[in-house]
Write a protein that holds these residues in place. Sequence first.
Motif, PDB file in Angstrom:
ATOM      1  N   MET A  32       0.821  -1.207   0.000  1.00  0.00           N
ATOM      2  CA  MET A  32       0.000   0.000   0.000  1.00  0.00           C
ATOM      3  C   MET A  32       0.855   1.258   0.000  1.00  0.00           C
ATOM      4  O   MET A  32       0.495   2.269  -0.608  1.00  0.00           O
ATOM      5  CB  MET A  32      -0.949  -0.003   1.199  1.00  0.00           C
ATOM      6  CG  MET A  32      -2.037  -1.066   1.129  1.00  0.00           C
ATOM      7  SD  MET A  32      -2.997  -0.985  -0.415  1.00  0.00           S
ATOM      8  CE  MET A  32      -3.637   0.694  -0.333  1.00  0.00           C
ATOM      9  N   MET A  33       2.001   1.212   0.687  1.00  0.00           N
ATOM     10  CA  MET A  33       2.931   2.344   0.640  1.00  0.00           C
ATOM     11  C   MET A  33       3.416   2.570  -0.789  1.00  0.00           C
ATOM     12  O   MET A  33       3.561   3.720  -1.239  1.00  0.00           O
ATOM     13  CB  MET A  33       4.116   2.089   1.573  1.00  0.00           C
ATOM     14  CG  MET A  33       3.790   2.190   3.047  1.00  0.00           C
ATOM     15  SD  MET A  33       5.200   1.732   4.100  1.00  0.00           S
ATOM     16  CE  MET A  33       6.420   2.953   3.593  1.00  0.00           C
ATOM     17  N   GLY A  34       3.668   1.475  -1.520  1.00  0.00           N
ATOM     18  CA  GLY A  34       4.054   1.596  -2.917  1.00  0.00           C
ATOM     19  C   GLY A  34       2.957   2.244  -3.742  1.00  0.00           C
ATOM     20  O   GLY A  34       3.224   3.097  -4.598  1.00  0.00           O
ATOM     21  N   VAL A  35       1.696   1.851  -3.487  1.00  0.00           N
ATOM     22  CA  VAL A  35       0.559   2.441  -4.201  1.00  0.00           C
ATOM     23  C   VAL A  35       0.485   3.948  -3.932  1.00  0.00           C
ATOM     24  O   VAL A  35       0.336   4.756  -4.860  1.00  0.00           O
ATOM     25  CB  VAL A  35      -0.757   1.760  -3.781  1.00  0.00           C
ATOM     26  CG1 VAL A  35      -1.955   2.500  -4.378  1.00  0.00           C
ATOM     27  CG2 VAL A  35      -0.769   0.299  -4.229  1.00  0.00           C
ATOM     28  N   VAL A  36       0.605   4.319  -2.662  1.00  0.00           N
ATOM     29  CA  VAL A  36       0.542   5.740  -2.294  1.00  0.00           C
ATOM     30  C   VAL A  36       1.700   6.513  -2.920  1.00  0.00           C
ATOM     31  O   VAL A  36       1.512   7.604  -3.467  1.00  0.00           O
ATOM     32  CB  VAL A  36       0.558   5.892  -0.755  1.00  0.00           C
ATOM     33  CG1 VAL A  36       0.687   7.362  -0.362  1.00  0.00           C
ATOM     34  CG2 VAL A  36      -0.708   5.277  -0.150  1.00  0.00           C
TER      35      VAL A  36
END
Length: 226
Positions: A32-36
């Motif tokens: 999710m950090m990668g998505v953000v």
Amino acid sequence: MFPNKKARWSQTIHQHMRNQKSLYIFVAVLFMMGVVFGTVIVNMLDPNQKSGLLNYLGYFFRQLHEDQIAEPFVAFQHATGDHLKTIGLLWILGLSVIGIPIILILIFIKGLVIGFTVGFLVNQLSWDGLWFACVSIVPQNLFVVPTFIIVAVTGISFSLLLIRNRLIHHRGAIYPSFVSFSLLAMGMGILLIVAGGFEAYISPWLMKKVLPHTSWISSMIHLSLK
């Protein structure tokens, strides 16, 4: 016989999820950090970069509109090949002690790519972009992302087992875990073949259905035809 086997598999999966709960949470948060981060990068693009990407999108929409995209079987081969290569790489990295950071980097990059793609579509095409992303990117990734996360977590767990049994305690069996990890990777590979089929045969059809109903995309097609 089969109900008992099904019950054993269900119990094994439940126990695995419970034992690796913290690791699943960590890897999911990293994704999710990668998505953000991917969506943040969209806002950092300069006008020339955005213009180049929009031109490419217009060309892609035109090709899709005119049925000039790759043949489904060719697209299936490419999509499935890419997915299986990634699973194979995660499996190999999971068999090595030094593979853990690379596994985490791959999961982060996967999230970054998805976040950037969806973020750019929404940033440039607003609701039309979100709708297009929902039919072109999200469906197959409902298979792909959980599969990558499961293999990544199992690979990290096996690497940690190697560290404990071979580098620290110098004892303990690893063969049963190796077999389980390998079988799981093979099973996830089958799911990725299904995802590749969806991506090659279903997604283009869904995207073509969306094109006439999205004003921004339709205008981009007309501009690219000029």
